[in-house]
Design an enzyme around this catalytic site. Structure first.
Site, PDB file in Angstrom:
ATOM      1  N   ARG A 214      66.428  62.096   9.508  1.00 39.20           N
ATOM      2  CA  ARG A 214      66.095  63.429  10.004  1.00 39.20           C
ATOM      3  C   ARG A 214      65.158  63.281  11.200  1.00 39.20           C
ATOM      4  O   ARG A 214      64.443  62.286  11.320  1.00 39.20           O
ATOM      5  CB  ARG A 214      65.447  64.272   8.911  1.00 39.20           C
ATOM      6  N   ARG A 241      64.889  50.155  19.822  1.00 41.68           N
ATOM      7  CA  ARG A 241      64.555  50.982  18.654  1.00 41.68           C
ATOM      8  C   ARG A 241      63.519  50.232  17.840  1.00 41.68           C
ATOM      9  O   ARG A 241      63.762  49.109  17.394  1.00 41.68           O
ATOM     10  CB  ARG A 241      65.799  51.235  17.798  1.00 41.68           C
ATOM     11  N   GLU A 258      64.280  46.384  17.145  1.00 35.58           N
ATOM     12  CA  GLU A 258      65.736  46.318  17.306  1.00 35.58           C
ATOM     13  C   GLU A 258      66.083  46.446  18.783  1.00 35.58           C
ATOM     14  O   GLU A 258      66.157  47.549  19.324  1.00 35.58           O
ATOM     15  CB  GLU A 258      66.390  47.443  16.499  1.00 35.58           C
TER      16      GLU A 258
END
Length: 286
Positions: A214, A241, A258
């Site tokens: 979310r 990320r 990442e």
């Protein structure tokens, strides 16, 4: 003449990359000619492209050295994004030790290479996983009651040729979730928060790799930690990320950086696909 780019995937994927068509459409809107090709397809002529944007190379975990060599070779004939140096650094989770050495708050990690004694775990609740992998692949959570099984899992990882890593389980993941903070061109794009990946009952990965994602608004402290991790990479990444969790004191720490082929959660951020293509077009020298 429009620049030609290639979105890099793999010949075999554990699941579909739903973001590939999204980014291809964004490339079209940006005036780029975009194609899709697999990194492990030997017939691809990478020198046909002005840039190769790595997206879903999700099978490199079993052939990391081949993937690293591919990155070196491709970067010699086109612009590889992110860079080959970043790929070599980020494809093995020993980079977490580099982050810690650079002063970036990071989940404490002990590395157990093959051929070395397997010490007893030092934590009541901990995770054992390989230094090469993604999506909690090969990860298991152990508690003191079943800790005797941990050396067996380490031995199994060693038998596959992996270095094992041991980390204390960050308990606040179960209540506060894991943050995934995305940056393009060094600028914040968007973030989500998701639930724990490792099951509290079985200790292994749940079927959903990103449970209950979310939208999320990172705190200043989280941005500071994420940006410090980006700055520690060998070269400034176009995209990244940063997966953060809260430690027992509530302070953000890096779980993973990442920088190779992360899912970017583009569906939670309208316009993020266009922002990535804009960042690509504004790389120095383009």
């Amino acid at each position: 003449m429009s620049r030609r780019i290639v979105l890099v995937t793999a010949t075999e994927l554990p699941g579909p990359d739903v973001e590939l068509p999204v980014l291809r459409a964004a490339a079209d809107r940006a005036g780029l000619v975009a194609e899709i090709a697999a990194w492990d397809d030997p017939t691809v002529a990478w020198d046909r492209y002005d840039a190769a944007l790595i997206r879903s190379t999700w099978n490199y975990f079993d052939k990391v050295e081949q993937f690293q060599d591919w990155a070196d070779a491709v970067s010699g004939v086109t612009r590889l994004v992110n860079s080959a140096a970043t790929i070599r650094w980020n494809s093995v989770k020993t980079y977490l030790g580099d982050l810690l050495a650079a002063g970036v708050p990071t989940v404490p990690t002990t590395y157990l290479p093959p051929g070395e004694p397997i010490p007893l775990p030092r934590y009541d609740d901990f995770v054992v996983k390989p230094t090469v992998g993604g999506g909690a692949r090969g990860a298991r959570r152990f508690r003191s009651a079943d800790a005797q099984e941990a050396p067996e899992h380490v031995a199994a990882l060693h038998a596959q040729g992996f270095t094992a890593m041991v980390q204390p389980y960050q308990k606040r993941v179960d209540t506060d979730g894991e943050r995934a903070i995305v940056y393009f061109g060094g600028e914040f794009s968007h973030a989500i928060v998701k639930g724990p990946v490792l099951s509290a009952t079985t200790g292994v990965r749940d079927a959903e790799p990103h449970p209950n994602p979310r939208p999320y608004e990172p705190s200043d402290a989280e941005h500071a930690v994420a940006r410090a991790a980006l700055a520690a990479a060998p070269e400034a990444p176009l995209y990244g990320r940063l997966d953060l969790v809260l430690d027992d004191a509530g302070a953000p720490i890096v779980m993973e950086a990442e920088l190779i082929e992360p899912h970017l959660f583009l569906g939670f951020a309208p316009g993020a696909d266009d922002a990535l293509m804009s960042a690509l077009k504004h790389l120095p020298g383009w």
